[in-house]
Design a protein around this motif. Structure first.
Motif, PDB file in Angstrom:
ATOM      1  N   THR A  85      55.511 168.027  43.415  1.00 30.86           N
ATOM      2  CA  THR A  85      54.332 168.497  42.691  1.00 30.86           C
ATOM      3  C   THR A  85      53.067 168.483  43.536  1.00 30.86           C
ATOM      4  N   ARG A  86      53.208 168.644  44.840  1.00 29.83           N
ATOM      5  CA  ARG A  86      52.023 168.571  45.689  1.00 29.83           C
ATOM      6  C   ARG A  86      51.114 169.767  45.450  1.00 29.83           C
ATOM      7  N   PRO A  87      49.861 169.528  45.179  1.00 29.37           N
ATOM      8  CA  PRO A  87      48.913 170.622  44.962  1.00 29.37           C
ATOM      9  C   PRO A  87      48.441 171.240  46.275  1.00 29.37           C
ATOM     10  N   VAL A  88      47.636 172.268  46.163  1.00 30.91           N
ATOM     11  CA  VAL A  88      47.133 172.981  47.335  1.00 30.91           C
ATOM     12  C   VAL A  88      46.411 172.041  48.282  1.00 30.91           C
ATOM     13  N   PHE A 148      64.575 157.495  45.706  1.00 28.41           N
ATOM     14  CA  PHE A 148      64.769 156.667  44.522  1.00 28.41           C
ATOM     15  C   PHE A 148      63.881 155.419  44.548  1.00 28.41           C
ATOM     16  N   ALA A 149      63.609 154.906  45.744  1.00 29.53           N
ATOM     17  CA  ALA A 149      62.762 153.720  45.859  1.00 29.53           C
ATOM     18  C   ALA A 149      61.279 154.046  45.696  1.00 29.53           C
ATOM     19  N   ASN A 150      60.902 155.301  45.962  1.00 31.99           N
ATOM     20  CA  ASN A 150      59.498 155.723  45.895  1.00 31.99           C
ATOM     21  C   ASN A 150      59.372 157.010  45.077  1.00 31.99           C
ATOM     22  N   PRO A 151      59.750 156.970  43.788  1.00 36.68           N
ATOM     23  CA  PRO A 151      59.790 158.211  43.001  1.00 36.68           C
ATOM     24  C   PRO A 151      58.451 158.912  42.848  1.00 36.68           C
ATOM     25  N   ASN A 152      57.368 158.159  42.694  1.00 33.29           N
ATOM     26  CA  ASN A 152      56.069 158.807  42.542  1.00 33.29           C
ATOM     27  C   ASN A 152      55.624 159.486  43.833  1.00 33.29           C
ATOM     28  N   ALA A 153      55.762 158.779  44.951  1.00 28.95           N
ATOM     29  CA  ALA A 153      55.401 159.377  46.243  1.00 28.95           C
ATOM     30  C   ALA A 153      56.289 160.577  46.527  1.00 28.95           C
ATOM     31  N   TYR A 154      57.569 160.484  46.183  1.00 26.45           N
ATOM     32  CA  TYR A 154      58.487 161.599  46.421  1.00 26.45           C
ATOM     33  C   TYR A 154      58.056 162.824  45.615  1.00 26.45           C
ATOM     34  N   ARG A 155      57.662 162.614  44.379  1.00 27.89           N
ATOM     35  CA  ARG A 155      57.185 163.735  43.560  1.00 27.89           C
ATOM     36  C   ARG A 155      55.985 164.415  44.213  1.00 27.89           C
ATOM     37  N   GLU A 198      46.179 160.399  52.093  1.00 31.82           N
ATOM     38  CA  GLU A 198      46.656 159.109  52.598  1.00 31.82           C
ATOM     39  C   GLU A 198      47.966 158.700  51.935  1.00 31.82           C
ATOM     40  N   ILE A 199      48.130 159.019  50.648  1.00 26.25           N
ATOM     41  CA  ILE A 199      49.391 158.738  49.971  1.00 26.25           C
ATOM     42  C   ILE A 199      50.533 159.504  50.647  1.00 26.25           C
ATOM     43  N   CYS A 200      50.294 160.783  50.895  1.00 25.41           N
ATOM     44  CA  CYS A 200      51.327 161.626  51.511  1.00 25.41           C
ATOM     45  C   CYS A 200      51.653 161.163  52.932  1.00 25.41           C
ATOM     46  N   GLU A 201      50.621 160.861  53.699  1.00 28.84           N
ATOM     47  CA  GLU A 201      50.826 160.404  55.072  1.00 28.84           C
ATOM     48  C   GLU A 201      51.586 159.083  55.106  1.00 28.84           C
TER      49      GLU A 201
END
Length: 214
Positions: A126-129, A114-121, A75-78
């Protein structure tokens, strides 16, 4: 002494337990906390208990909102892809030459990072499998749609004779440049960077001068 019991302070970064029935607000709070924790300790290091503690819930209560940890990550990614897609749609709906819209699209992508650094990461670094499972997942679909719209705009520039090279190589080089500036600045904040806007403009000017015809 007044005789009034002294309450223990709430640990920094955590919410006090709240009444039931807060629905969407509670769900958003869980997503925000999980996003921070996934980045801080990695997906494998993040546990349901840790996320629940962060928002002042029991693990059982958190499971009422999300059936498993991977559902939170999906849901975070979407959500992140959806916000970026909405911003892109606004740019694409504007009038003007394709190369102008292309630059605005890239500037919007960088601003989003830059506005959403954690979501961007999570979605680009760093997205896992678990976040990549299934080619038909919503996050995969949205990410694919974003890139196809980006590439289609470059095709439009090429059709007007505005490219020095072929479409796919140009698209990937432009994306790599935009991704590079965001990823470096959010993961290496201690480096002595020049002003963000100056660096972005300098990088964009160089990319467009090298890949697009005047």
């Amino acid at each position: 002494m007044s005789g009034v019991p002294i309450q223990s302070p709430v640990p920094a970064g955590r919410s006090t337990r709240k009444p039931k029935g807060e629905g969407h607000a509670r769900r958003a709070e869980i997503l925000d906390a999980a996003e921070r924790i996934f980045v801080e300790v990695g997906y494998d290091g993040a546990t349901i208990r840790r996320i629940a503690d962060e928002v002042g819930l029991s693990s059982t209560a958190l499971y009422m909102h999300f059936p498993e940890k991977s559902a939170i990550l999906h849901e975070i990614c979407e959500g992140a892809f959806g916000r970026l897609q909405a911003a892109n749609a606004t740019v694409l709906a504007e009038g003007g030459p394709a190369e102008v819209k292309l630059r605005r699209l890239m500037e919007g992508y960088i601003a989003f990072g830059f506005a959403n650094p954690n979501a961007y990461r999570l979605i680009y670094l760093t997205r896992p499998v678990e976040a990549r499972e299934g080619a038909d997942s919503a996050s995969q679909r949205l990410g694919g749609e974003l890139y196809r719209a980006f590439e289609a705009l470059i095709e439009e520039v090429g059709a007007a004779g505005g490219l020095r090279g072929e479409v796919r190589a140009t698209a990937q080089a432009l994306w790599a440049g935009a991704h590079g500036i965001v990823s470096l600045m959010i993961t290496k904040p201690y480096f002595d960077w020049v002003d963000r806007e100056v660096l972005t403009r300098t990088m964009m000017d160089a990319l467009f001068a090298g890949l697009l015809k005047p």
